[in-house]
Scaffold this active site. Structure first.
Site, PDB file in Angstrom:
ATOM      1  CG  ASP A  34      -1.885   1.129   1.288  1.00 15.99           C
ATOM      2  OD1 ASP A  34      -1.710   2.123   0.547  1.00 15.99           O
ATOM      3  OD2 ASP A  34      -2.846   1.042   2.080  1.00 15.99           O
ATOM      4  CG  LEU A  35       2.211   2.868  -3.566  1.00 15.65           C
ATOM      5  CD1 LEU A  35       1.718   3.202  -4.951  1.00 15.65           C
ATOM      6  CD2 LEU A  35       3.720   2.897  -3.512  1.00 15.65           C
TER       7      LEU A  35
ATOM      8  CE1 TYR B 124      -4.950   8.898  -6.317  1.00 13.23           C
ATOM      9  CE2 TYR B 124      -6.500  10.712  -6.020  1.00 13.23           C
ATOM     10  CZ  TYR B 124      -6.223   9.437  -6.462  1.00 13.23           C
ATOM     11  OH  TYR B 124      -7.211   8.710  -7.074  1.00 13.23           O
TER      12      TYR B 124
ATOM     13  NE  ARG C  19      -1.873  10.932   5.816  1.00  8.73           N
ATOM     14  CZ  ARG C  19      -2.152   9.772   5.245  1.00  8.73           C
ATOM     15  NH1 ARG C  19      -2.155   8.680   5.962  1.00  8.73           N
ATOM     16  NH2 ARG C  19      -2.424   9.700   3.956  1.00  8.73           N
TER      17      ARG C  19
ATOM     18  CG  ASP D 110      -2.829   3.364  -2.560  1.00  4.79           C
ATOM     19  OD1 ASP D 110      -3.849   2.649  -2.498  1.00  4.79           O
ATOM     20  OD2 ASP D 110      -2.362   3.980  -1.582  1.00  4.79           O
ATOM     21  CD  GLU D 111      -5.178  -0.991  -0.664  1.00  7.25           C
ATOM     22  OE1 GLU D 111      -5.309  -2.132  -0.197  1.00  7.25           O
ATOM     23  OE2 GLU D 111      -6.013  -0.081  -0.509  1.00  7.25           O
TER      24      GLU D 111
HETATM   25  P1  TTP Z   1      -5.474   5.334   0.511  1.00  8.02           P
HETATM   26  O1  TTP Z   1      -4.500   4.216   0.338  1.00  8.02           O
HETATM   27  O2  TTP Z   1      -6.684   5.093   1.353  1.00  8.02           O
HETATM   28  O3  TTP Z   1      -4.746   6.564   1.159  1.00  8.02           O
HETATM   29  P2  TTP Z   1      -3.298   7.120   0.940  1.00  8.02           P
HETATM   30  O4  TTP Z   1      -2.457   6.231   0.096  1.00  8.02           O
HETATM   31  O5  TTP Z   1      -3.419   8.526   0.464  1.00  8.02           O
HETATM   32  O6  TTP Z   1      -2.739   7.185   2.415  1.00  8.02           O
HETATM   33  P3  TTP Z   1      -2.119   6.018   3.319  1.00  8.02           P
HETATM   34  O7  TTP Z   1      -0.710   6.414   3.579  1.00  8.02           O
HETATM   35  O8  TTP Z   1      -2.945   6.047   4.565  1.00  8.02           O
HETATM   36  O9  TTP Z   1      -2.252   4.730   2.576  1.00  8.02           O
HETATM   37  O10 TTP Z   1      -5.985   5.861  -0.884  1.00  8.02           O
HETATM   38  C1  TTP Z   1      -5.130   5.929  -2.025  1.00  8.02           C
HETATM   39  C2  TTP Z   1      -5.423   7.186  -2.834  1.00  8.02           C
HETATM   40  O11 TTP Z   1      -6.763   7.164  -3.290  1.00  8.02           O
HETATM   41  C3  TTP Z   1      -5.282   8.458  -2.047  1.00  8.02           C
HETATM   42  O12 TTP Z   1      -3.970   8.988  -2.129  1.00  8.02           O
HETATM   43  C4  TTP Z   1      -6.292   9.382  -2.633  1.00  8.02           C
HETATM   44  C5  TTP Z   1      -7.309   8.481  -3.287  1.00  8.02           C
HETATM   45  N1  TTP Z   1      -8.594   8.445  -2.554  1.00  8.02           N
HETATM   46  C6  TTP Z   1      -9.726   8.983  -3.159  1.00  8.02           C
HETATM   47  O13 TTP Z   1      -9.667   9.513  -4.273  1.00  8.02           O
HETATM   48  N2  TTP Z   1     -10.903   8.937  -2.496  1.00  8.02           N
HETATM   49  C7  TTP Z   1     -11.018   8.369  -1.267  1.00  8.02           C
HETATM   50  O14 TTP Z   1     -12.110   8.335  -0.688  1.00  8.02           O
HETATM   51  C8  TTP Z   1      -9.837   7.831  -0.638  1.00  8.02           C
HETATM   52  C9  TTP Z   1      -9.881   7.212   0.738  1.00  8.02           C
HETATM   53  C10 TTP Z   1      -8.655   7.894  -1.323  1.00  8.02           C
HETATM   54 MG    MG Z   2      -2.161   4.186   0.446  1.00  7.59          MG
END
Ligand code: TTP
Ligand code: MG
Length: 446
Positions: free
Chosen positions: A38-39, A43, A75, A130-131
């Site tokens: 998981d990145l 964004y 954060r 991102d996963e």
């Molecule tokens: P996530 O993996 O939930 O969040 P993240 O990668 O930004 O943060 P984390 O370090 O906690 O993993 O979501 C991946 C991307 O998807 C995020 O960067 C922005 C986008 N996104 C949306 O567009 N809508 C949403 O509701 C969510 C939760 C994320």
């Molecule tokens: Mg992420």
């Protein structure tokens, strides 16, 4: 976000419905070795890679009035994902905001990540942007067979344990898995400049659950004996990956809220609602059991683009929006190299009561001569597709009465590959030249 990208639950239905043993025939109790990547603040990281000056400042990525994600500097000030811009600015007045409505760079980076992982092992399944899941069982088995070692050690954290105190030789396959995860995270960082978290476990469910145990830029291994602990740490059924919104609602209607409720619920009663196999699968998830395989994602089966807005209420505005969306979609379709044979238009009408579920669609075949213009990049494709789009629009909306749209989505599906051309589907994940690497399609069903 594109329509195809809004459901973050993966399909766990293709695994065995029989309860799986977490022991399963291997000395270290893990039949498979599955990684979940998981990145970090995805964004925001993409924006920081594009503009390193943003690296050390609190950064939020804005879509409409929402901060969809923010970097870890932000954060620390209490800014969170999906916070309103107003609330985020209150928490952190110096927050730098970048617009994140154009997904192009996120999509491209997303596919570069999958491609890099696939260059190591083809069993990679994308989940969202991102996963990624990866089944490295064969690689791990091969490594252990070829070069048996006695001094195993874990890389990164071990859930519920002090990693140094764990007898890694009891879990050689997970220990090797953790080394591979570390190597791959290192490659993501050195080659793409991206940090990530990883989970190492015996199934997709457990790998995903454990990967967020230490954030950001860390990894965690789950030993089989701690499965109960990690499942027990969940505070609600919706926290179980694989139980999405609809399943969660149905379970709620049955009076099930906590994981424990689902674990002890009578299977026959669950089967009445979900069918036998599905009921077993859902209950298995609550016990930390998930046999679903890592299914390589391959190229997407459709490409789409969409925008939401406050109001479109005239045909002129509709045509303009169609043109905008189709222009960017055609560019992507052209780069993709496959020929679209179906065009779907989706709209959402304004509704004060039914805000999220009022999408309506119409689709039709794309005439072959127009499909060919799409792949050849001909400028004639746009007006011809706009004209098809408007016909579909008139099937959806009676324009003699007032109308009020809040979303439009255009989608090309039934994508036909042309194996003898440069843009062949086969080259999606194997192209070596950088110029091909950033021309990746979006995921399917996310
Ligand atoms: P996530 O993996 O939930 O969040 P993240 O990668 O930004 O943060 P984390 O370090 O906690 O993993 O979501 C991946 C991307 O998807 C995020 O960067 C922005 C986008 N996104 C949306 O567009 N809508 C949403 O509701 C969510 C939760 C994320
Ligand atoms: Mg992420």
């Amino acid at each position: 976000m594109d329509e195809d990208e809004d459901d973050a639950d993966w399909d766990t239905s293709s695994g065995s419905s029989a309860p799986a043993s977490t022991g399963g025939g291997c000395s270290d109790g893990s039949r498979r070795v599955v990684l979940h990547f998981d990145l970090d603040c995805f964004y925001a990281q993409v924006e920081m890679v594009r503009n390193p000056a943003l690296r050390d400042v609190p950064l939020g990525v804005q879509q409409k009035y929402i901060v969809v994600t923010c970097n870890y500097v932000a954060r620390e000030y209490g800014v969170t994902k999906l916070m309103s811009v107003t609330a985020a600015k209150e928490k952190c007045p110096q927050l730098v905001l970048v617009k994140g409505e154009d997904l192009t760079h996120y999509r491209e980076t997303s596919y570069k990540v999958t491609e890099l992982l696939m260059s190591y092992c083809p069993l990679v399944e994308r989940l969202g942007f991102d996963e990624n899941f990866m089944d490295i069982t064969e690689i791990v088995n091969g490594k252990i067979r070829e070069a048996p070692v006695t001094d195993y050690c874990f890389s990164g954290h071990v859930y519920n344990c002090q990693a140094a105190g764990v007898r890694a030789s009891e879990y050689p396959r997970l220990a090797v898995g953790s080394q591979i995860a570390a190597e791959l995270r290192g490659a993501l960082h050195s080659r793409l400049g991206l940090t990530s978290c990883a989970g190492i476990a015996s199934s997709k469910l457990l790998a995903k659950l454990v990967s967020g145990a230490h954030k950001p830029n860390q990894q965690t291994t789950l030993l089989p004996k701690y499965t109960g602990d990690i499942i027990g740490s969940l505070t609600g059924l919706r926290q179980i990956p694989g139980i999405g919104y609809r399943t969660g609602e149905k379970l709620k209607a049955l009076g099930l809220l906590a994981v424990r409720d689902l674990q002890v619920f009578h299977l026959a009663a669950l089967a009445k609602e979900f069918g036998e196999a599905n009921a077993q699968r859902i209950q298995n998830l609550a016990h930390g059991i998930d046999e679903s395989p890592v299914t390589p994602s391959g190229p997407p089966q459709s490409l789409s683009d969409e925008d939401s807005f406050k109001e479109i209420s005239t045909v002129t505005e509709t045509v303009k929006k169609l043109e905008d969306l189709l222009t960017s979609l055609l560019e992507r379709m052209h780069k993709d190299g496959r020929q679209p044979s179906t065009f779907r238009l989706t709209i959402r009408r304004f509704s004060s009561t039914d805000r999220w579920f009022s999408r309506e669609s119409r689709q039709c075949p794309i005439p072959i001569h127009i499909g060919q213009k799409v792949i050849s990049g001909s400028s004639e494709a746009l007006p011809q597709l706009v004209s098809i789009g408007i016909k579909l629009f008139h099937k959806l909306i009676d324009t003699s009465a007032p109308f009020h749209l809040t979303l439009m989505n255009v989608c090309f599906s039934n994508l036909l590959s042309r194996r003898d051309t440069k843009g062949s589907i086969k080259s999606f994940f194997t192209a070596k030249s950088p110029s091909r690497q950033d021309k990746k399609p979006e995921p399917q069903g996310f």
